[in-house]
Design an enzyme around this catalytic site. Sequence first.
Site, short mmCIF file in Angstrom:
data_model
loop_
_atom_site.label_atom_id
_atom_site.label_comp_id
_atom_site.label_asym_id
_atom_site.label_seq_id
_atom_site.Cartn_x
_atom_site.Cartn_y
_atom_site.Cartn_z
N THR A 117 103.97 -0.02 47.13
CA THR A 117 102.66 -0.36 46.56
C THR A 117 101.55 0.53 47.11
O THR A 117 101.63 1.01 48.25
CB THR A 117 102.35 -1.85 46.88
OG1 THR A 117 100.96 -2.09 46.70
CG2 THR A 117 102.67 -2.20 48.34
N ASP A 118 100.49 0.69 46.34
CA ASP A 118 99.30 1.42 46.81
C ASP A 118 98.64 0.71 47.99
O ASP A 118 97.86 1.30 48.73
CB ASP A 118 98.28 1.63 45.68
CG ASP A 118 97.80 0.35 45.00
OD1 ASP A 118 98.26 -0.75 45.36
OD2 ASP A 118 96.94 0.47 44.10
N GLU A 119 98.95 -0.60 48.16
CA GLU A 119 98.27 -1.37 49.21
C GLU A 119 98.64 -0.89 50.61
O GLU A 119 97.95 -1.21 51.57
CB GLU A 119 98.54 -2.87 49.02
CG GLU A 119 98.05 -3.31 47.65
CD GLU A 119 98.04 -4.81 47.43
OE1 GLU A 119 97.91 -5.57 48.39
OE2 GLU A 119 98.15 -5.21 46.25
N TYR A 141 101.13 -8.88 53.70
CA TYR A 141 101.93 -8.31 52.60
C TYR A 141 102.03 -6.80 52.72
O TYR A 141 103.12 -6.23 52.80
CB TYR A 141 101.32 -8.69 51.23
CG TYR A 141 101.84 -7.85 50.08
CD1 TYR A 141 103.17 -7.92 49.70
CD2 TYR A 141 101.00 -6.95 49.41
CE1 TYR A 141 103.67 -7.13 48.66
CE2 TYR A 141 101.49 -6.16 48.36
CZ TYR A 141 102.83 -6.26 47.99
OH TYR A 141 103.31 -5.47 46.96
N LYS A 145 105.17 -4.25 53.82
CA LYS A 145 105.62 -3.25 52.85
C LYS A 145 105.55 -1.85 53.46
O LYS A 145 106.43 -1.02 53.26
CB LYS A 145 104.77 -3.29 51.57
CG LYS A 145 104.98 -4.50 50.68
CD LYS A 145 106.36 -4.57 50.05
CE LYS A 145 106.59 -3.52 48.98
NZ LYS A 145 107.92 -3.70 48.32
P1 NAD Z 1 107.75 -10.66 41.79
O1 NAD Z 1 107.18 -11.55 42.85
O2 NAD Z 1 107.49 -10.96 40.37
O3 NAD Z 1 109.33 -10.58 41.96
C1 NAD Z 1 109.97 -10.41 43.18
C2 NAD Z 1 111.46 -10.65 42.96
O4 NAD Z 1 112.14 -10.46 44.23
C3 NAD Z 1 111.80 -12.08 42.50
O5 NAD Z 1 112.78 -12.02 41.49
C4 NAD Z 1 112.35 -12.74 43.75
O6 NAD Z 1 113.26 -13.79 43.47
C5 NAD Z 1 113.02 -11.56 44.43
N1 NAD Z 1 113.17 -11.74 45.89
C6 NAD Z 1 112.23 -12.12 46.78
N2 NAD Z 1 112.76 -12.15 48.03
C7 NAD Z 1 114.05 -11.75 47.91
C8 NAD Z 1 115.10 -11.55 48.83
N3 NAD Z 1 114.95 -11.77 50.13
N4 NAD Z 1 116.28 -11.12 48.35
C9 NAD Z 1 116.47 -10.90 47.03
N5 NAD Z 1 115.53 -11.09 46.11
C10 NAD Z 1 114.32 -11.51 46.55
O7 NAD Z 1 107.26 -9.21 42.19
P2 NAD Z 1 106.87 -7.94 41.32
O8 NAD Z 1 105.44 -8.00 41.00
O9 NAD Z 1 107.86 -7.78 40.22
O10 NAD Z 1 107.05 -6.78 42.39
C11 NAD Z 1 108.28 -6.08 42.52
C12 NAD Z 1 108.12 -4.97 43.54
O11 NAD Z 1 107.06 -4.09 43.15
C13 NAD Z 1 107.73 -5.47 44.94
O12 NAD Z 1 108.45 -4.71 45.89
C14 NAD Z 1 106.24 -5.19 45.04
O13 NAD Z 1 105.85 -4.97 46.37
C15 NAD Z 1 106.12 -3.95 44.19
N6 NAD Z 1 104.82 -3.72 43.54
C16 NAD Z 1 104.23 -4.73 42.82
C17 NAD Z 1 103.00 -4.48 42.19
C18 NAD Z 1 102.33 -5.54 41.34
O14 NAD Z 1 101.18 -5.31 40.90
N7 NAD Z 1 102.94 -6.66 41.05
C19 NAD Z 1 102.40 -3.21 42.29
C20 NAD Z 1 103.05 -2.22 43.03
C21 NAD Z 1 104.26 -2.49 43.65
P1 TYD Z 2 96.05 -9.96 42.87
O1 TYD Z 2 96.52 -10.12 41.46
O2 TYD Z 2 96.37 -11.02 43.86
O3 TYD Z 2 96.57 -8.53 43.35
P2 TYD Z 2 96.23 -7.70 44.72
O4 TYD Z 2 95.50 -8.56 45.65
O5 TYD Z 2 97.60 -7.39 45.20
O6 TYD Z 2 95.46 -6.51 44.26
O7 TYD Z 2 94.47 -9.80 42.87
C1 TYD Z 2 93.83 -8.75 42.16
C2 TYD Z 2 92.35 -8.83 42.47
O8 TYD Z 2 91.82 -10.04 41.91
C3 TYD Z 2 92.06 -8.90 43.96
O9 TYD Z 2 90.85 -8.17 44.21
C4 TYD Z 2 91.84 -10.38 44.22
C5 TYD Z 2 91.23 -10.87 42.92
N1 TYD Z 2 91.55 -12.29 42.57
C6 TYD Z 2 90.51 -13.16 42.25
O10 TYD Z 2 89.32 -12.80 42.27
N2 TYD Z 2 90.83 -14.45 41.92
C7 TYD Z 2 92.11 -14.89 41.90
O11 TYD Z 2 92.35 -16.10 41.61
C8 TYD Z 2 93.17 -13.97 42.19
C9 TYD Z 2 94.60 -14.40 42.18
C10 TYD Z 2 92.83 -12.66 42.52
#
Ligand code: NAD
Ligand code: TYD
Length: 329
Positions: A117-119, A141, A145
């Site tokens: 992630t960019d985070e 988080y 990561k």
């Molecule tokens: P999500 O929370 O929707 O899904 C996570 C999945 O991982 C679920 O299916 C969960 O059951 C599984 N999981 C959790 N712990 C586990 C474990 N110990 N063993 C096996 N499976 C496990 O998440 P997402 O948004 O699809 O994110 C997927 C990946 O992408 C993550 O690594 C996250 O850090 C990364 N990512 C997410 C975003 C975003 O905006 N959502 C952006 C950049 C990177």
């Molecule tokens: P989020 O979807 O939790 O992603 P991330 O924190 O990983 O970027 O949140 C996106 C942005 O929205 C973040 O600045 C927090 C804000 N946010 C709210 O203002 N209200 C909410 O209820 C949630 C879930 C997020």
Amino acid sequence: MRLLVCGGAGFIGSNFVRVRLRDHGDEIVVLDKLTYAGRRENLAGLDVGFVHAGIEDAPAVAGAIDGVDAVVNFAAETHVDRSIAEPDAFVTTHAVGTWVLLEAARAAGVRYLQVSTDEVYGSIEDGSFTESSPLAPSSPYSATKAGADLLVSSYFHTFNLPTLICRGSNNYGPYQYPEKLIPLMVLNALHGDRLPVYGDGMQVRNWLYVEDFARGIGHVLEHGTPGEAYNVGGPDECPNIAVVKRIIELCGADEGLLEYVTDRPGHDRRYSLGSEKVRALGWEARTNFDEGLEQTVGWYRDNPAWWEPIRSGDYREYYERQYGSRLEE
Ligand code: NAD
Ligand code: TYD
């Protein structure tokens, strides 16, 4: 390719599986612990193998990796607010789980791609992060990561394991669990519930449509150089308050539902990713934020069968813990 996709029952993982089956005809085994965020329904109708296990379960991983060409690891705890309330599982899954997968990939001699992630770079006021920017994570988080990313790189340097890292910006689209900003606001707006905006709502995120990230990950897996990290950023940046106001419009909701609530501790102000390196490999985002947001609202509107069981389950308790007192203040 034959792929082991860990965390493939979650939001991005299931979209990745769909794209790979549709566009590449890969053979896929999903390994997933099915936490609150992982759902078999996300893979409904898809021809994949499935192993119900955690990535920290070494025997299950050793069995599942047999015969694959590569491992793609999506498995993670992914919500910043939950990492503040309860960091335990973040440490186990990101540190121990990633280590178990790396050991298994090393024993099997297969390519390993870590979805990150960019985070991990922290917050940036002006400009954009490149892959050589220092890692400066702010939340449990992003810190765990970042730790996983460093462990992955160490397996390249120490053991010559062909590793790749893909760092995505904020994703949105179908199948995203409604704890994240966009699906939470869409479902609340459709139900006439209040829309809790943290702080002043001026935090900026770099939005990436999930199918674009899925294609980017596949692209890096096929064309990336082992040992390297690749940023995959979205085409548009937008302050949260503008995102929420657009959702209100698209859902035909009342702007009076907007509610500014107590900010998230340690809240990163702005994320922005420079993606020149992955573009040089031939990847390009195809969906801009306006178009993608409209499609996403349409998907949630058309798929109550997907979200109704979530909103009526444990999610209610989570929502009350996370927002109850904030909304009363
Ligand atoms: P999500 O929370 O929707 O899904 C996570 C999945 O991982 C679920 O299916 C969960 O059951 C599984 N999981 C959790 N712990 C586990 C474990 N110990 N063993 C096996 N499976 C496990 O998440 P997402 O948004 O699809 O994110 C997927 C990946 O992408 C993550 O690594 C996250 O850090 C990364 N990512 C997410 C975003 C975003 O905006 N959502 C952006 C950049 C990177
Ligand atoms: P989020 O979807 O939790 O992603 P991330 O924190 O990983 O970027 O949140 C996106 C942005 O929205 C973040 O600045 C927090 C804000 N946010 C709210 O203002 N209200 C909410 O209820 C949630 C879930 C997020």
